[in-house]
Design a protein around this motif. Structure first.
Motif, PDB file in Angstrom:
ATOM      1  N   GLY A  42      58.067  82.397-117.198  1.00  0.00           N
ATOM      2  CA  GLY A  42      59.362  82.933-117.850  1.00  0.00           C
ATOM      3  C   GLY A  42      60.387  81.707-117.858  1.00  0.00           C
ATOM      4  N   GLY A  43      60.221  80.656-118.520  1.00  0.00           N
ATOM      5  CA  GLY A  43      60.933  79.592-118.464  1.00  0.00           C
ATOM      6  C   GLY A  43      61.611  78.946-117.377  1.00  0.00           C
ATOM      7  N   LEU A  44      61.059  79.476-116.214  1.00  0.00           N
ATOM      8  CA  LEU A  44      61.490  78.918-114.965  1.00  0.00           C
ATOM      9  C   LEU A  44      60.633  78.048-114.231  1.00  0.00           C
ATOM     10  CD1 LEU A  44      63.772  81.684-113.583  1.00  0.00           C
ATOM     11  CD2 LEU A  44      64.552  79.571-114.132  1.00  0.00           C
ATOM     12  N   SER A  45      61.044  76.949-113.606  1.00  0.00           N
ATOM     13  CA  SER A  45      59.797  76.149-112.807  1.00  0.00           C
ATOM     14  C   SER A  45      59.550  76.903-111.420  1.00  0.00           C
ATOM     15  CB  SER A  45      60.472  74.772-112.646  1.00  0.00           C
ATOM     16  OG  SER A  45      61.306  74.848-111.380  1.00  0.00           O
ATOM     17  N   ALA A  46      58.306  76.717-110.855  1.00  0.00           N
ATOM     18  CA  ALA A  46      57.902  77.007-109.556  1.00  0.00           C
ATOM     19  C   ALA A  46      59.053  76.362-108.654  1.00  0.00           C
ATOM     20  CB  ALA A  46      56.557  76.499-109.395  1.00  0.00           C
ATOM     21  N   ALA A  47      59.193  75.140-108.692  1.00  0.00           N
ATOM     22  CA  ALA A  47      60.168  74.611-107.608  1.00  0.00           C
ATOM     23  C   ALA A  47      61.464  75.378-107.679  1.00  0.00           C
ATOM     24  CB  ALA A  47      60.166  73.351-107.763  1.00  0.00           C
ATOM     25  N   GLU A  48      62.062  75.525-108.636  1.00  0.00           N
ATOM     26  CA  GLU A  48      63.331  76.262-109.084  1.00  0.00           C
ATOM     27  C   GLU A  48      63.147  77.774-108.249  1.00  0.00           C
ATOM     28  OE1 GLU A  48      67.284  77.583-110.068  1.00  0.00           O
ATOM     29  OE2 GLU A  48      66.164  75.847-109.462  1.00  0.00           O
ATOM     30  N   LEU A  49      62.085  78.204-108.368  1.00  0.00           N
ATOM     31  CA  LEU A  49      62.015  79.731-107.972  1.00  0.00           C
ATOM     32  C   LEU A  49      61.937  79.744-106.493  1.00  0.00           C
ATOM     33  CD1 LEU A  49      59.749  81.338-110.680  1.00  0.00           C
ATOM     34  CD2 LEU A  49      61.961  81.917-110.188  1.00  0.00           C
ATOM     35  N   ALA A  50      61.215  78.735-105.965  1.00  0.00           N
ATOM     36  CA  ALA A  50      60.830  78.340-104.701  1.00  0.00           C
ATOM     37  C   ALA A  50      62.322  78.235-103.811  1.00  0.00           C
ATOM     38  CB  ALA A  50      59.699  77.449-104.384  1.00  0.00           C
ATOM     39  N   ARG A  51      62.968  77.419-104.554  1.00  0.00           N
ATOM     40  CA  ARG A  51      64.193  76.839-104.001  1.00  0.00           C
ATOM     41  C   ARG A  51      65.189  78.021-103.856  1.00  0.00           C
ATOM     42  NH1 ARG A  51      69.321  75.837-105.616  1.00  0.00           N
ATOM     43  NH2 ARG A  51      68.755  76.414-107.803  1.00  0.00           N
ATOM     44  N   ARG A  52      65.216  78.821-105.012  1.00  0.00           N
ATOM     45  CA  ARG A  52      66.326  79.980-104.786  1.00  0.00           C
ATOM     46  C   ARG A  52      65.800  81.110-104.179  1.00  0.00           C
ATOM     47  NH1 ARG A  52      67.630  81.671-110.965  1.00  0.00           N
ATOM     48  NH2 ARG A  52      68.432  83.185-109.848  1.00  0.00           N
ATOM     49  N   PHE A  53      64.543  81.502-104.013  1.00  0.00           N
ATOM     50  CA  PHE A  53      64.039  82.526-103.272  1.00  0.00           C
ATOM     51  C   PHE A  53      63.199  82.353-102.181  1.00  0.00           C
ATOM     52  CE2 PHE A  53      64.630  83.560-107.754  1.00  0.00           C
ATOM     53  CZ  PHE A  53      65.961  84.412-107.833  1.00  0.00           C
ATOM     54  N   GLY A  54      62.744  81.237-101.760  1.00  0.00           N
ATOM     55  CA  GLY A  54      62.049  80.842-100.703  1.00  0.00           C
ATOM     56  C   GLY A  54      60.499  81.267-100.955  1.00  0.00           C
ATOM     57  N   THR A  55      59.640  80.990-100.152  1.00  0.00           N
ATOM     58  CA  THR A  55      58.205  81.378-100.330  1.00  0.00           C
ATOM     59  C   THR A  55      57.769  82.263 -99.064  1.00  0.00           C
ATOM     60  OG1 THR A  55      57.523  79.217 -99.514  1.00  0.00           O
ATOM     61  CG2 THR A  55      57.546  79.610-101.895  1.00  0.00           C
TER      62      THR A  55
END
Length: 487
Positions: A46-59
């Motif tokens: 969706g145009g977003l990196s896995a690292a950015e998603l993990a940083r913003r929302f956690g895992t």
């Protein structure tokens, strides 16, 4: 660029699992359509990196590719519309909410022109909160409560699927109370078994759903005896994760024979053949395209009606997994790795299986433990030129069966802190999630065109303890604060 060394197959790997030429590759058909690796090797969706998603929302975090989900919903509807228009009738496509349902996803499905199936008062509430017209809802379930039936009838639900003889009188009584004529379908067991896990095959005789074919005429007579009920037709569901059309064709043939008998007593405008269309979870999976399935099933229905000399009914379907499954992935963070020698021959020969433990597990994906489901996995935060090594991705729960991915090849340099992505988790992962070991359920995040938004927020410790009547939030927070200070 250097290429990875060619690895030797691990004898512990299942026969279907092939050693990949490149353990970074995203196998076609497993990932949502916007998922790809950047030039630097990082997974984006969706145009977003896995690292950015993990940083913003956690895992862990469930990620839904909104564009992919919306496109698949439209494509499924279009495929069945075209196929059944060609044989002179219409198709109704219901989104099976049990696969994954949230207010926003219900709106996506509604916008794509799909009806929606619900199976409980809670799912009904979600669909109504999304603003879906109750006339476009169907209500399933083998043990609907009196309150659920009354609520569904009261809001004007489009159809209730009768699952037992007792339900006939219950729905009729609710319709009389509300002064309406309630449309109903009758769920029958066609005796056709889907070629899948036993717990996923739902049309054989020895199980909780539906009514045997030999009792269906009696049941329909009972339905028609109530002025407050309108019989719309038969319903059958042969199972889940089905790759071909043969089972649907046989089930349709059996139901059409019964359908003809029922025409002697009145109109039978519809035939619902259920859902269960499969998706690829591993590179070894090869489901038929939905367009092909729609054409084959339509041809079978047309031929059956012609042979029986009956009008072709409106035919309904209930896909869920095939719309939302591949649109989702789950991101995890690696916590530990350990190499475990396993003896696999009588002469004592051993091989090594690498266990890669992540910060989620069976609480966010129960399917591996429940159905022996197979999944794939890739390192999401980077690519690697290390030789592929057999891994088993395990969760953090206190169960030896807490496995997320049973067998897969990853680059051999996977280490703690790496981000992992498991594709095809949009269906039956959040829906089956739990709080085992008091883990909070992860957030569900939609991504599209470089933007992300939370569809369902993740649970906090406060959320988990909120229903515990002895919970003292202040005391717990004070203790946690003191321990943090000591650390």
């Amino acid at each position: 660029m250097a290429t990875p060394e060619t690895p030797v197959p691990n004898p512990l790997a299942p026969p279907w699992l092939r050693v990949p030429a490149d353990a970074n590759d995203l196998a076609p058909g497993l990932w949502s359509r916007t998922a790809h690796r950047t030039a630097g090797g990082e997974l984006t969706v969706g145009g977003l990196s896995a690292a950015e998603l993990a940083r913003r929302f956690g895992t862990p975090v469930y990620v839904i590719d909104e564009e992919d989900a919306r496109d698949r919903a439209a494509e499924v509807r279009s495929a069945f519309d075209r196929a059944f228009t060609e044989i002179g009738t219409a198709a109704k496509v219901y989104y099976a909410g049990k696969a994954f349902l949230s207010v926003e996803v219900a709106r996506w499905m509604d916008a794509a022109g799909l009806f929606i199936d619900v199976c409980s008062g809670g799912e009904l509430a979600v669909a109504l909160a999304a603003g879906v017209d109750p006339e476009r809802l169907g209500f399933h379930g083998n043990n609907k409560s009196l309150a659920e039936i009354d609520q569904a009838v009261g809001v004007g639900i489009g159809a209730i699927v009768i699952d037992s003889l007792q339900e006939i009188d219950r729905v009729a009584a609710a319709a009389e109370r509300h002064g309406v004529v309630q449309s109903v379908r009758l769920r029958v067991n066609s005796g056709v078994h889907a070629h899948t896990h036993a717990f996923l095959a739902t049309a054989h005789e020895d199980q909780k759903f539906g009514i045997a074919l030999e009792h269906a005429v009696e049941a329909v007579e009972q339905i028609r005896s109530h002025a407050s009920l309108a019989f719309r037709g038969l319903h059958c569901h042969i199972g889940s994760q089905i790759f071909g059309a043969d089972g649907f064709a046989e089930s349709a043939s059996r139901l059409l024979t019964l359908h003809k008998r029922l025409l002697d007593g009145g109109d039978v405008p519809e035939l619902n053949l259920g859902g269960g269309f499969g998706i690829a979870y591993t590179a070894a999976d090869d489901p038929a395209p939905i367009e092909q399935l729609a054409r084959l099933i339509a041809a079978t229905v047309a031929a059956g009606c012609e042979e029986l000399d009956i009008p072709t009914p409106v035919v309904a379907f209930e896909p869920g997994r095939s719309i939302i499954g591949t649109a989702g992935l789950t991101l995890y963070t690696v916590g530990t790795t350990k190499d475990v020698p396993v003896t696999f021959q009588d002469d004592g020969e051993t091989a090594v299986r690498r266990y890669v433990s992540v910060d989620g597990g069976m609480s966010d994906n129960a399917r591996t433990a429940l159905y022996e489901a197979e999944y794939s996995v890739r390192i999401a935060g980077r690519s690697s030129q290390a030789a592929a090594q057999l891994v088993r991705v395990a969760g953090k729960h206190c169960e030896s069966g807490d496995i997320v991915v049973n067998a897969e090849y990853l680059p051999g340099d996977v280490v703690p802190g790496d981000l992992l992505a498991v594709p095809a988790t949009g269906a039956y992962c959040f829906a089956l999630s739990s709080n085992y070991n008091y883990l909070g359920r992860p957030p569900v995040v939609a991504v599209r065109d470089g933007e992300a938004r939370v569809l369902v927020r993740g649970e906090t410790i406060d959320d988990l303890l909120a229903r515990d009547t002895a919970y003292d939030r202040g005391t717990v927070r004070s203790l946690i604060s003191k321990e943090s200070d000591r650390a």
